[in-house]
Design a protein around this motif. Structure first.
Motif, PDB file in Angstrom:
ATOM      1  N   VAL A  27      47.689  41.807  34.849  1.00 22.43           N
ATOM      2  CA  VAL A  27      47.982  40.469  35.316  1.00 22.43           C
ATOM      3  C   VAL A  27      46.675  39.997  36.066  1.00 22.43           C
ATOM      4  CG1 VAL A  27      48.860  41.579  37.702  1.00 22.43           C
ATOM      5  CG2 VAL A  27      49.558  39.530  36.932  1.00 22.43           C
ATOM      6  N   GLY A  28      45.809  40.815  36.649  1.00 20.99           N
ATOM      7  CA  GLY A  28      44.824  40.356  37.372  1.00 20.99           C
ATOM      8  C   GLY A  28      43.552  39.736  36.384  1.00 20.99           C
ATOM      9  N   VAL A  29      43.840  39.887  35.023  1.00 21.37           N
ATOM     10  CA  VAL A  29      42.874  39.249  34.220  1.00 21.37           C
ATOM     11  C   VAL A  29      43.388  37.627  33.872  1.00 21.37           C
ATOM     12  CG1 VAL A  29      41.859  39.018  32.006  1.00 21.37           C
ATOM     13  CG2 VAL A  29      42.033  41.256  33.082  1.00 21.37           C
ATOM     14  N   TYR A  30      44.655  37.806  33.907  1.00 19.83           N
ATOM     15  CA  TYR A  30      45.293  36.213  33.960  1.00 19.83           C
ATOM     16  C   TYR A  30      44.983  35.534  35.091  1.00 19.83           C
ATOM     17  CZ  TYR A  30      47.322  38.149  29.687  1.00 19.83           C
ATOM     18  OH  TYR A  30      47.738  38.662  28.553  1.00 19.83           O
ATOM     19  N   LEU A  31      45.190  36.141  36.281  1.00 20.05           N
ATOM     20  CA  LEU A  31      44.994  35.299  37.620  1.00 20.05           C
ATOM     21  C   LEU A  31      43.504  34.960  37.859  1.00 20.05           C
ATOM     22  CD1 LEU A  31      47.330  36.926  40.170  1.00 20.05           C
ATOM     23  CD2 LEU A  31      47.429  34.693  39.198  1.00 20.05           C
ATOM     24  N   LEU A  32      42.566  35.847  37.273  1.00 16.20           N
ATOM     25  CA  LEU A  32      41.089  35.407  37.374  1.00 16.20           C
ATOM     26  C   LEU A  32      40.819  34.307  36.459  1.00 16.20           C
ATOM     27  CD1 LEU A  32      39.284  38.919  37.335  1.00 16.20           C
ATOM     28  CD2 LEU A  32      39.107  37.090  38.943  1.00 16.20           C
TER      29      LEU A  32
ATOM     30  N   GLY B  50      43.748  37.882  42.000  1.00 17.62           N
ATOM     31  CA  GLY B  50      43.769  38.479  40.615  1.00 17.62           C
ATOM     32  C   GLY B  50      42.841  39.671  40.688  1.00 17.62           C
ATOM     33  N   PHE B  51      41.511  39.467  41.111  1.00 14.48           N
ATOM     34  CA  PHE B  51      40.717  40.833  41.041  1.00 14.48           C
ATOM     35  C   PHE B  51      41.064  42.032  41.622  1.00 14.48           C
ATOM     36  CE2 PHE B  51      37.040  43.098  42.778  1.00 14.48           C
ATOM     37  CZ  PHE B  51      36.203  43.059  41.627  1.00 14.48           C
ATOM     38  N   CYS B  52      42.154  41.790  42.874  1.00 13.63           N
ATOM     39  CA  CYS B  52      42.488  42.943  43.262  1.00 13.63           C
ATOM     40  C   CYS B  52      43.901  43.390  42.729  1.00 13.63           C
ATOM     41  CB  CYS B  52      42.994  42.432  44.862  1.00 13.63           C
ATOM     42  SG  CYS B  52      41.722  42.060  46.155  1.00 13.63           S
TER      43      CYS B  52
ATOM     44  N   VAL C 154      31.926  38.922  40.661  1.00 13.59           N
ATOM     45  CA  VAL C 154      32.981  38.183  40.320  1.00 13.59           C
ATOM     46  C   VAL C 154      33.542  37.835  41.541  1.00 13.59           C
ATOM     47  CG1 VAL C 154      35.334  38.054  39.186  1.00 13.59           C
ATOM     48  CG2 VAL C 154      33.223  38.490  38.078  1.00 13.59           C
ATOM     49  N   PHE C 155      34.113  38.994  42.252  1.00  8.71           N
ATOM     50  CA  PHE C 155      34.646  38.963  43.730  1.00  8.71           C
ATOM     51  C   PHE C 155      33.899  38.174  44.743  1.00  8.71           C
ATOM     52  CE2 PHE C 155      36.057  41.106  47.564  1.00  8.71           C
ATOM     53  CZ  PHE C 155      37.540  40.740  47.613  1.00  8.71           C
ATOM     54  N   ALA C 156      32.732  38.231  44.705  1.00  8.09           N
ATOM     55  CA  ALA C 156      31.732  37.667  45.521  1.00  8.09           C
ATOM     56  C   ALA C 156      31.710  36.081  45.244  1.00  8.09           C
ATOM     57  CB  ALA C 156      30.400  38.194  45.564  1.00  8.09           C
ATOM     58  N   PHE C 157      31.776  35.624  44.224  1.00  9.40           N
ATOM     59  CA  PHE C 157      32.108  34.323  43.764  1.00  9.40           C
ATOM     60  C   PHE C 157      33.258  33.773  44.348  1.00  9.40           C
ATOM     61  CE2 PHE C 157      28.247  34.694  40.725  1.00  9.40           C
ATOM     62  CZ  PHE C 157      27.368  33.780  41.442  1.00  9.40           C
ATOM     63  N   ALA C 158      34.324  34.164  44.225  1.00 10.99           N
ATOM     64  CA  ALA C 158      35.645  34.053  44.572  1.00 10.99           C
ATOM     65  C   ALA C 158      35.782  33.753  46.019  1.00 10.99           C
ATOM     66  CB  ALA C 158      36.872  35.105  43.953  1.00 10.99           C
ATOM     67  N   ILE C 159      35.375  34.816  46.574  1.00 12.39           N
ATOM     68  CA  ILE C 159      35.185  34.834  48.412  1.00 12.39           C
ATOM     69  C   ILE C 159      34.256  33.803  48.689  1.00 12.39           C
ATOM     70  CG2 ILE C 159      34.901  36.220  50.255  1.00 12.39           C
ATOM     71  CD1 ILE C 159      37.387  36.826  48.703  1.00 12.39           C
ATOM     72  N   LEU C 160      32.928  33.392  48.046  1.00 12.84           N
ATOM     73  CA  LEU C 160      32.067  32.730  48.639  1.00 12.84           C
ATOM     74  C   LEU C 160      32.753  31.239  48.332  1.00 12.84           C
ATOM     75  CD1 LEU C 160      29.325  32.346  49.715  1.00 12.84           C
ATOM     76  CD2 LEU C 160      28.524  32.283  47.474  1.00 12.84           C
TER      77      LEU C 160
ATOM     78  N   PHE D 169      40.249  29.477  43.614  1.00 21.67           N
ATOM     79  CA  PHE D 169      39.564  30.722  44.130  1.00 21.67           C
ATOM     80  C   PHE D 169      40.286  31.607  44.901  1.00 21.67           C
ATOM     81  CE2 PHE D 169      35.788  27.247  44.420  1.00 21.67           C
ATOM     82  CZ  PHE D 169      34.836  28.058  43.381  1.00 21.67           C
ATOM     83  N   VAL D 170      41.470  31.094  45.647  1.00 21.20           N
ATOM     84  CA  VAL D 170      42.282  32.025  46.224  1.00 21.20           C
ATOM     85  C   VAL D 170      42.975  32.876  45.115  1.00 21.20           C
ATOM     86  CG1 VAL D 170      44.304  32.372  47.535  1.00 21.20           C
ATOM     87  CG2 VAL D 170      42.612  31.000  48.299  1.00 21.20           C
ATOM     88  N   LEU D 171      43.436  32.320  43.994  1.00 23.72           N
ATOM     89  CA  LEU D 171      43.923  32.895  42.767  1.00 23.72           C
ATOM     90  C   LEU D 171      42.937  33.951  42.121  1.00 23.72           C
ATOM     91  CD1 LEU D 171      46.051  30.275  41.045  1.00 23.72           C
ATOM     92  CD2 LEU D 171      46.854  32.223  41.768  1.00 23.72           C
ATOM     93  N   ALA D 172      42.141  33.711  41.924  1.00 18.96           N
ATOM     94  CA  ALA D 172      40.715  34.730  41.494  1.00 18.96           C
ATOM     95  C   ALA D 172      40.582  35.587  42.329  1.00 18.96           C
ATOM     96  CB  ALA D 172      39.555  33.655  41.277  1.00 18.96           C
TER      97      ALA D 172
END
Length: 151
Positions: free
Chosen positions: A130-135, A23-25, A64-70, A17-20
């Protein structure tokens, strides 16, 4: 009372989740980090609140960002396996919908959309940032951690 240590699969899920979230940022397409060319996911969220652009893309980016933070918050506060699994699956589904909409698969009929997507695949997939890969890696790791976790 001793402090409970984090299980290895829970730690794997948290790292996913931290990587996602990181990656979004980062840039989702080739360009400057946090550039104004719409490269990072944060620019999509900014466009949502400015009410310009395609709102479906911006809402999917926000989800997508909300699910990663949640997912991070759920793991640290309320440790329930089902919640982490739902966050990982939700992030994957919203990310897939975001990608399909960005290549234009929903713009016309299904057959035309698939042909259009097949024609765009070379250009759309050849230049991800690189963000897509991390997501992708982050949500996949979180999903594996959620599925293999015992509790």
């Amino acid at each position: 009372m001793g402090k409970k240590s984090m299980s290895s699969m829970k730690l794997v899920e948290l790292i996913g989740f931290v990587l996602a979230a990181v990656g979004f940022c980062l840039p989702l397409s080739k360009g400057k980090i946090f550039g104004s060319n719409g490269g990072s996911g944060l620019n999509y969220i900014k466009n949502l609140f400015n009410s310009n652009g395609n709102t479906f893309l911006e809402v999917m980016a926000l989800l997508v960002f909300a699910f990663a933070i949640l997912g991070i918050v759920v793991l640290l506060i309320k440790d329930v396996k089902l919640y982490g699994l739902c966050c990982a699956l939700g992030g994957i589904v919203c990310g897939a919908l975001f990608y399909l909409k960005s290549i234009g698969i929903f713009d016309s009929g299904a057959a035309k959309g698939l042909i259009k997507a097949a024609n765009k695949i070379g250009g759309a997939v050849a230049k991800p940032g690189v963000g897509v890969y991390l997501l992708l890696i982050g949500f996949a790791v979180a999903l594996v951690g959620a599925l293999l976790r015992k509790k």
